[in-house]
Design a protein around this motif. Structure first.
Motif, PDB file in Angstrom:
ATOM      1  N   ASP A   1      -5.616  -8.628   7.894  1.00 50.90           N
ATOM      2  CA  ASP A   1      -6.126  -7.355   7.403  1.00 50.90           C
ATOM      3  C   ASP A   1      -6.200  -6.374   8.567  1.00 50.90           C
ATOM      4  O   ASP A   1      -6.720  -6.698   9.638  1.00 50.90           O
ATOM      5  N   MET A   2      -5.687  -5.162   8.353  1.00 47.07           N
ATOM      6  CA  MET A   2      -5.642  -4.156   9.398  1.00 47.07           C
ATOM      7  C   MET A   2      -6.630  -3.037   9.100  1.00 47.07           C
ATOM      8  O   MET A   2      -7.171  -2.933   7.987  1.00 47.07           O
ATOM      9  N   ASN A   3      -6.860  -2.184  10.092  1.00 46.79           N
ATOM     10  CA  ASN A   3      -7.721  -1.010   9.923  1.00 46.79           C
ATOM     11  C   ASN A   3      -6.974  -0.003   9.052  1.00 46.79           C
ATOM     12  O   ASN A   3      -6.089   0.713   9.514  1.00 46.79           O
ATOM     13  N   ILE A   4      -7.349   0.059   7.786  1.00 49.40           N
ATOM     14  CA  ILE A   4      -6.597   0.845   6.806  1.00 49.40           C
ATOM     15  C   ILE A   4      -6.516   2.310   7.216  1.00 49.40           C
ATOM     16  O   ILE A   4      -5.480   2.962   7.047  1.00 49.40           O
ATOM     17  N   ALA A   5      -7.593   2.847   7.759  1.00 51.60           N
ATOM     18  CA  ALA A   5      -7.651   4.280   8.070  1.00 51.60           C
ATOM     19  C   ALA A   5      -6.575   4.701   9.058  1.00 51.60           C
ATOM     20  O   ALA A   5      -6.154   5.866   9.061  1.00 51.60           O
ATOM     21  N   LEU A   6      -6.126   3.779   9.918  1.00 49.16           N
ATOM     22  CA  LEU A   6      -5.203   4.147  10.982  1.00 49.16           C
ATOM     23  C   LEU A   6      -3.785   3.622  10.765  1.00 49.16           C
ATOM     24  O   LEU A   6      -2.945   3.724  11.646  1.00 49.16           O
ATOM     25  N   MET A   7      -3.508   3.094   9.587  1.00 53.74           N
ATOM     26  CA  MET A   7      -2.151   2.653   9.266  1.00 53.74           C
ATOM     27  C   MET A   7      -1.409   3.843   8.662  1.00 53.74           C
ATOM     28  O   MET A   7      -1.388   4.046   7.442  1.00 53.74           O
ATOM     29  N   ARG A   8      -0.787   4.647   9.518  1.00 51.32           N
ATOM     30  CA  ARG A   8      -0.259   5.943   9.111  1.00 51.32           C
ATOM     31  C   ARG A   8       1.244   6.077   9.403  1.00 51.32           C
ATOM     32  O   ARG A   8       1.727   7.154   9.742  1.00 51.32           O
ATOM     33  N   ASP A   9       1.991   4.999   9.265  1.00 48.44           N
ATOM     34  CA  ASP A   9       3.415   5.069   9.595  1.00 48.44           C
ATOM     35  C   ASP A   9       4.197   5.935   8.623  1.00 48.44           C
ATOM     36  O   ASP A   9       5.213   6.523   8.987  1.00 48.44           O
ATOM     37  N   ASN A  10       3.762   5.989   7.351  1.00 48.32           N
ATOM     38  CA  ASN A  10       4.503   6.776   6.375  1.00 48.32           C
ATOM     39  C   ASN A  10       3.595   7.170   5.220  1.00 48.32           C
ATOM     40  O   ASN A  10       2.472   6.676   5.102  1.00 48.32           O
ATOM     41  N   VAL A  11       4.106   8.055   4.379  1.00 51.91           N
ATOM     42  CA  VAL A  11       3.373   8.495   3.193  1.00 51.91           C
ATOM     43  C   VAL A  11       4.335   8.441   2.008  1.00 51.91           C
ATOM     44  O   VAL A  11       5.483   8.905   2.100  1.00 51.91           O
ATOM     45  N   THR A  12       3.889   7.841   0.909  1.00 58.84           N
ATOM     46  CA  THR A  12       4.732   7.662  -0.266  1.00 58.84           C
ATOM     47  C   THR A  12       4.249   8.585  -1.383  1.00 58.84           C
ATOM     48  O   THR A  12       3.145   8.394  -1.900  1.00 58.84           O
ATOM     49  N   PRO A  13       5.054   9.573  -1.753  1.00 62.41           N
ATOM     50  CA  PRO A  13       4.636  10.492  -2.817  1.00 62.41           C
ATOM     51  C   PRO A  13       4.945   9.929  -4.208  1.00 62.41           C
ATOM     52  O   PRO A  13       5.926   9.201  -4.394  1.00 62.41           O
ATOM     53  N   ILE A  14       4.084  10.260  -5.155  1.00 64.75           N
ATOM     54  CA  ILE A  14       4.324   9.932  -6.557  1.00 64.75           C
ATOM     55  C   ILE A  14       4.675  11.235  -7.255  1.00 64.75           C
ATOM     56  O   ILE A  14       3.854  12.148  -7.327  1.00 64.75           O
ATOM     57  N   THR A  15       5.881  11.338  -7.732  1.00 63.71           N
ATOM     58  CA  THR A  15       6.323  12.572  -8.373  1.00 63.71           C
ATOM     59  C   THR A  15       6.517  12.331  -9.862  1.00 63.71           C
ATOM     60  O   THR A  15       6.892  11.232 -10.287  1.00 63.71           O
ATOM     61  N   GLY A  16       6.265  13.343 -10.663  1.00 70.12           N
ATOM     62  CA  GLY A  16       6.471  13.229 -12.107  1.00 70.12           C
ATOM     63  C   GLY A  16       5.527  12.228 -12.709  1.00 70.12           C
ATOM     64  O   GLY A  16       4.295  12.336 -12.582  1.00 70.12           O
TER      65      GLY A  16
END
Length: 845
Positions: free
Chosen positions: A63-78
């Protein structure tokens, strides 16, 4: 006779078998068994948006520090659907679950099991329809849990948000077309030229680094004629309605047959979307040749590394230079000239292990020492692609035994946050002494770790920005230990090789601070507190009247001072220091810049016998080579592949941080995480200069590059005149409280000696106070654009900034009969600077 011979042979056989059995019993638990590094086991996951593969996720075993796991962002469209692809590489998967949480990981929003997987070969896909629980335009954290048939749980992290105005498809389509267009010079000249800015700043001498300012020929790969191999992967790093930071990774090859070469390539895009067109704000391409040690890389005394950034090639040699180690394209090698032996000491991608998992570049290596015996000590830190620590983030220190041709792990320090953050802090300090102690910086603390007994000790805790310096080799550390309010301070200097500490005391009324190292020689300066003007918030801003350089033993090598001359800044450039100087205006007391000067180190630096050089070629432009002390034999180099020593027990050392006071701020930009700070002002100001983003320890967005409105004003703040018994600070704080829907009672706090920050944090929930001293309008207007007032305090008064337009800012000054008015930005800047104003605002979390 035959009978006796048979008996003798029987007893000899029994004797040898007994010896073998005894040896096995005696060696149980000993570290003399070896094996190759275990291949990668974890699957990869990515998403598909309109047939475009995005955001490849690598698995974590803890388990990692969720707040700092910022490698990418996945958008939900539609629709609320996520199209998920899992590449198993043959690993059996029993189930896949998911969680969606707030960005700090504290609150669970949604969870469940992903089902209905479709399988095709070693790839399986599914579509996850989320519940209608996610707010538009708000970021969340998503964790995928894949349980392997072996029982092991593997975790995958991404950020998630949904919204319909982010123009994701258009931005991804632009990246795909631009990327493909670079392979055709005609397309570059006729279509891509619209987006490029070729000028004199572009370096057209190397394919290792190409950017938006390079020539059109350079963008079009020149004479290389590369062929793309495998699948390109797109990473969406940051995304707003207008802007996007996107990274692509792929591989190409050039030539054929014996002349074929393979490369890892990374592209970085910063885009701005408008309804009319997309603007390419920045573009970079990095190219790194995959070093093939079994190829024809030796010629005389030259090792050809091909197209490489020479600054990324590490090299360290033994004292005589006959043995050296080097890092290139994610691998570590050692070369022994006496036997022309080349050993691959470490590499996740090697031999049969050459898929997307092993080529993942979220780790670094450092050569710690090379001995005359051929033994090499080295560190690998970041994300572990395979092996006994697959899926972990941490620091692994290992040793190569040249006699036995084995690699042995000495210690592993796990880390529960993003690999990029660990790499950033460790690179500031890592050093091993002759006694087998490792000194390493993790977060804001420095630890001593015993590589043999696994002991640990906190050496220094809570190192702040600009208040410490380390030498490039890591042997020397200098930091400000204390800053008494009455004046004067202490700087400590530690030689990590000997453990010796020196204290440099500033007399009362003076301030001393470290500026940098020239090799292992420390440069530091003295300032008089009496020279501090109203505009200087921190002692670090006071111009220095004297500089000194001392060696590793504390001996003064040089002193620089001149009557009436002050040093306001300096830049250490290997063997010289460039000084920015000023004179004080006796009438106004202000400092005016004057001519620059230099300090040159008269002691020549020792140059290694084996060196990294660059050479110009016709086809490949600039290539990187190692010029060796000795030529390789006519038979070429013998290749060695050491095996790992297996051991029982555990080499893990979990460092226990005692520092819980300092917050940290993470600046992200074109290349992902770019720097970590202990102060929000420096973090946001540098982000403003580099069009970046800043987040805090809890994953809260502190500042980001955005397109500001032409004008904005907080209309709910109409202005209040201070009553006779009220201070301007009380009125400003009451105004903020009322604006946030709270009862105005700041006066009761102030009369008890509370600060403005204490008033706001006591009365307002779910906010974070930000101190923005020294920040310019680019930084400050971001908050006004979000309808967040800014409190400006001087020794005499307090006002609020509540709005802006192209040339002016809106001020609420409770001491004026018409408290709400406008002044130009230049007038406001001059006024605030002359009065030493501090700036305080907040964000809602």
């Amino acid at each position: 006779m035959k009978k006796y011979i048979g008996k003798i042979l029987f007893f000899i056989g029994v004797f040898l078998a007994s010896l073998l059995l005894l040896e096995r019993i005696m060696n149980q638990g000993n570290t003399d068994m070896t094996a190759e590094m275990v291949p990668a086991q974890f699957p990869l996951i990515h998403f598909v948006i309109d047939d475009v593969a995005v955001n490849e996720l690598h698995g974590y075993s803890n388990d990692m520090n969720i707040a700092l796991m910022r490698d990418n962002v996945t958008p939900i469209t539609g629709a609320r659907a996520l199209n998920i692809v899992m590449d198993t590489f043959g690993t059996g998967i029993s189930s896949v679950d998911y969680e969606i949480r707030t960005t700090d990981g504290e609150r669970l929003i949604e969870n469940g099991t992903i089902e209905n997987w479709s399988k095709e070969g070693l790839r399986q896909t599914s579509s996850l329809v989320l519940k209608d629980l996610l707010a538009n335009d708000k970021e969340y954290a998503m964790i995928l849990y894949a349980r392997l048939n072996s029982g092991q749980m593997v975790r995958y992290y991404t950020r998630l948000f949904k919204g319909n105005n982010y123009h994701v498809n258009e931005k991804l389509e632009f990246v795909k077309k631009f990327h493909q267009g670079t392979y055709d010079q005609g397309t570059v000249n006729t279509k891509l030229v619209t987006y490029l800015e070729p000028d004199r700043t572009g370096d057209n001498s190397t394919y290792a680094k190409v950017n938006i300012h390079s020539s059109l020929t350079q963008i079009g790969w020149g004479t290389l004629n590369p062929k793309e191999t495998g699948e390109m992967m797109i990473q969406i790093r940051e995304l707003t309605e207008e802007l996007a930071n996107i990274k692509t990774t792929f591989r190409v090859s050039t030539g054929s047959g014996l002349n074929e070469a393979n490369y890892l390539v990374t592209e970085y895009y910063r885009l701005r979307y408008t309804p009319e067109r997309i603007f390419l704000l920045d573009y970079e391409r990095e190219m790194e040749q995959i070093f093939e040690e079994r190829g024809n890389v030796f010629t005389g005394n030259i090792v050809s590394l091909g197209i490489q950034d020479p600054d990324r090639v590490g090299l360290k040699e033994c004292e005589g230079g006959g043995i050296f180690a080097f890092t290139v394209s994610g691998k570590l090698f050692s070369y022994d000239a006496s036997g022309s032996k080349l050993a691959l000491l470490f590499g996740f991608a090697s031999g049969r292990n050459g898929d997307a998992r092993t080529y993942y570049d979220n780790y670094d290596m450092r050569i710690l020492s090379v001995e005359e015996t051929g033994n090499v000590h080295f560190a690998v830190y970041g994300y572990m692609n395979r092996g006994r620590h697959e899926g972990e983030v941490g620091l692994q220190v290992s040793s190569y035994n040249s006699t036995e041709n084995t690699i042995e792990e000495k210690v592993f320090i796990p880390y529960r946050s993003a690999a990029s953050i660990l790499r950033n802090t460790i690179e500031k300090l890592m050093y091993t002494d002759a006694s087998g102690n490792l000194y390493v910086m993790v977060g804001t603390d420095v630890y001593r770790i015993g590589l043999t007994d696994h002991s640990q000790e906190m050496v220094v805790s809570g190192l702040e920005d600009e208040k410490f310096r380390t030498s490039s080799g890591g042997m020397m550390l200098a930091w400000i230990d204390e800053i008494p309010e009455a004046g004067g301070n202490v700087m400590k200097v530690m030689n990590l090789a000997t453990g010796k500490k020196n204290e440099i005391m500033a007399v009362t009324g003076e301030y001393v601070r470290p500026l940098g190292f020239m090799g292992d020689d420390l440069l530091y300066g003295y300032a008089r507190l009496s020279d501090r003007t109203a505009s200087m918030i921190s002692p670090d801003e006071i111009p220095m009247y004297k500089l000194r350089i001392i060696d590793e033993n504390g001996n003064v090598l040089k002193q620089y001072d001149s009557d009436g001359i002050y040093i306001t800044d300096c830049e250490v450039q290997q063997d010289q220091v460039v000084l920015t100087r000023a004179k004080r205006d006796e009438t106004t007391g202000e400092f005016r810049e004057t001519t620059a000067d230099q300090i040159v180190n008269s002691i020549a630096r020792e140059v290694g016998r084996n060196t990294v050089i660059t050479v110009a070629t016709d086809q490949y432009e600039t290539i990187t080579e190692i010029s060796m002390k000795n030529s390789v034999s006519s038979k070429g180099a013998t290749g060695l592949t050491p095996k790992e020593v297996l051991f029982e027990g555990d080499n893990t050392v979990d460092v226990k941080s005692e520092n819980t006071v300092l917050s940290r701020y993470y600046r992200y930009g074109l290349h992902g995480l770019e720097e970590v700070y202990t102060g929000e002002a420096l973090a946001t100001e540098t982000a403003a200069a580099s069009s970046g983003y800043v987040y805090d320890d809890d994953g809260n967005l502190i500042w980001k590059k955005t397109v500001l409105a032409a004008r904005n004003q907080i209309m709910k703040i109409t202005g209040t005149v201070a009553a006779e018994d009220q201070s301007s600070l009380e009125v400003c704080l009451n105004t903020i409280l009322e604006y946030e829907g709270k009862t105005a009672n700041a006066g009761s706090y102030l009369r008890r000696g509370k600060t403005a920050e204490e008033v706001l944090t006591s009365e307002l929930e779910d906010i974070k106070i930000l101190h923005l001293q020294g920040c310019g309008w680019t930084t400050l207007l971001y908050y006004l654009n979000k309808d967040l007032p800014i409190l400006v305090e001087t020794e005499e008064t307090a006002v609020l900034l509540t709005g802006f337009n192209d040339t002016e800012v809106v001020i609420m000054n409770p001491e004026k009969s018409e408290p709400l008015y406008k002044i130009t930005k230049k007038e406001a800047e001059a006024l605030f600077k002359s009065t030493g104003a501090t700036f305080t605002t907040y964000i809602r979390i």
